[in-house]
Scaffold this motif. Structure first.
Motif, mmCIF file in Angstrom:
data_model
loop_
_atom_site.group_PDB
_atom_site.id
_atom_site.type_symbol
_atom_site.label_atom_id
_atom_site.label_comp_id
_atom_site.label_asym_id
_atom_site.label_seq_id
_atom_site.Cartn_x
_atom_site.Cartn_y
_atom_site.Cartn_z
ATOM 1 N N VAL A 1 43.540 28.962 26.675
ATOM 2 C CA VAL A 1 43.429 29.906 27.709
ATOM 3 C C VAL A 1 44.604 29.747 28.696
ATOM 4 N N THR A 2 45.523 30.485 28.925
ATOM 5 C CA THR A 2 46.390 30.263 29.963
ATOM 6 C C THR A 2 46.369 30.699 31.160
ATOM 7 N N ASP A 3 45.573 31.641 31.393
ATOM 8 C CA ASP A 3 45.023 32.166 32.895
ATOM 9 C C ASP A 3 43.697 33.059 32.671
ATOM 10 N N ILE A 4 42.913 33.267 33.837
ATOM 11 C CA ILE A 4 41.942 34.047 33.871
ATOM 12 C C ILE A 4 42.060 34.771 35.187
ATOM 13 N N PHE A 5 41.759 36.111 35.091
ATOM 14 C CA PHE A 5 41.776 37.054 36.251
ATOM 15 C C PHE A 5 40.402 37.728 36.420
ATOM 16 N N GLU A 6 39.675 37.232 37.555
ATOM 17 C CA GLU A 6 38.317 37.880 37.270
ATOM 18 C C GLU A 6 38.162 39.230 37.959
ATOM 19 N N THR A 7 37.379 39.850 37.619
ATOM 20 C CA THR A 7 36.861 41.192 38.238
ATOM 21 C C THR A 7 36.203 41.140 39.486
ATOM 22 N N THR A 8 36.360 42.001 40.368
ATOM 23 C CA THR A 8 35.412 41.761 41.473
ATOM 24 C C THR A 8 34.128 42.061 41.301
ATOM 25 N N PRO A 9 33.004 41.495 42.144
ATOM 26 C CA PRO A 9 31.557 41.886 41.956
ATOM 27 C C PRO A 9 31.445 43.286 42.072
ATOM 28 N N HIS A 10 32.137 44.080 43.026
ATOM 29 C CA HIS A 10 31.947 45.474 43.369
ATOM 30 C C HIS A 10 32.217 46.182 42.154
#
Ligand code: ADP
Ligand SMILES: Cc1ncc(COP(=O)(O)OP(=O)(O)O)c(N)n1
Length: 264
Positions: free
Chosen positions: A47-56
């Motif tokens: 895994v080279t990167d992670i982009f989280e969604t927002t809780p909303h």
């Protein structure tokens, strides 16, 4: 048609996460829906990167699904932060979601961390008590129980401790063992073993995602937990036995093994 929802992260290489879940649910005959917790830039080597969604935005996805096509079962996979975990717990409680399967994803086989250290408490306190079954692999069961697992008795002790602490059934998966692939279900104070022949396939990317989605699919179709685990084991053995070999690392499995003679 029965329906299932996966709440998980996207794997750009298609072997694990949302992509594995949708393939599994589809192959197991249920209509698959998704709420994405994060995008991962990932392939068979890592895994080279992670982009989280927002809780909303995660809550908006869950609202969109639950207010229209109510899922017969829910699978929860990679959820990297405490805020996202709390959002899921609150929304699933609000909608009174049924048949929740929690795969407590912590670290990918490639070694990358998929759960922040400060989110483990949220996972155990918010999600595990809602689960019909939680499906840790051996390293995850060690973290959740605080015990070291070296043999079958250790799997039983850890599963019992997790089950008693959080009030859910626990399927301790045996994929990290050497001689067999036996999984242990601890439920209502009793152990039940599911035998799995060890398949000599090094391409095991997404096995945990696939197993938990197959269990959720079978619960959605109305099978009880024992039958759901049995059927999921048969499905994962079929996927591994098809011996797909893609990529430079631990590659994905073939979910189309049963369809091959009909369409390919
Ligand atoms: N080489 C293998 N042969 C047969 N079954 C396997 C193999 N590797 C994993 N499994 C099965 O795949 C499922 C997922 O297990 P595991 O690999 O431990 O999960 P995770 O991907 O979360 O680490 C379990 O049912 C396990 O027994
Ligand atoms: C996006 C995403 N979710 C989960 C995993 C972990 O998959 P899992 O099947 O538990 O195990 P491995 O594929 O790492 O063996 C992931 N890699 N990515």
């Amino acid at each position: 048609m029965n329906t299932a929802l996966t709440i998980a992260g996207s794997d750009s290489s298609g072997g694990a996460g949302i992509q594995a879940d949708i393939k599994t649910m589809t192959a197991n005959g249920v209509f698959a829906m998704s709420a994405i917790t994060a995008l991962t830039a990932q392939n068979t080597t890592g895994v080279t990167d992670i982009f989280e969604t927002t809780p909303h935005f995660l809550a908006e996805q869950l609202d969109a699904v639950f207010t229209d096509i109510f899922p017969d079962a829910v699978k929860i996979g990679m959820v990297s932060s405490a805020a996202l975990i709390e959002t899921i717990a609150e929304r699933l409680r609000f909608y009174e979601a049924k048949h929740i399967v929690v795969d407590p994803v912590m670290v990918a086989t490639s070694g990358s961390k998929l759960l922040r250290d400060d989110a483990i408490t949220a996972l155990t306190e918010k999600l595990l008590p809602m689960a019909e079954v939680v499906t840790p692999n051996i390293p995850e069961a060690e973290i959740l129980s605080g015990l070291t697992i070296t043999d079958a008795a250790g799997m039983e002790a850890a599963a019992q401790k997790i089950s008693e602490a959080y009030g859910c059934a626990v399927l301790c998966k045996g994929g990290h063992k050497v001689n067999d692939a036996d999984d242990l279900l601890w439920r209502d104070g009793k152990a039940q073993w599911f035998h799995g022949e060890r398949i000599a396939n090094p391409n095991t990317h997404g096995t945990g995602c696939t197993l938990s989605s197959a269990i959720a699919s079978n619960l959605a179709k109305g099978y009880d937990l024992t039958a759901s685990v049995e059927r999921a084991k048969a499905y994962i053995s079929g996927c591994l036995s098809a011996m797909l070999d893609l990529g430079h690392g631990s590659g994905p499995m073939n979910h189309m093994f049963e369809l091959k003679s009909r369409f390919i």
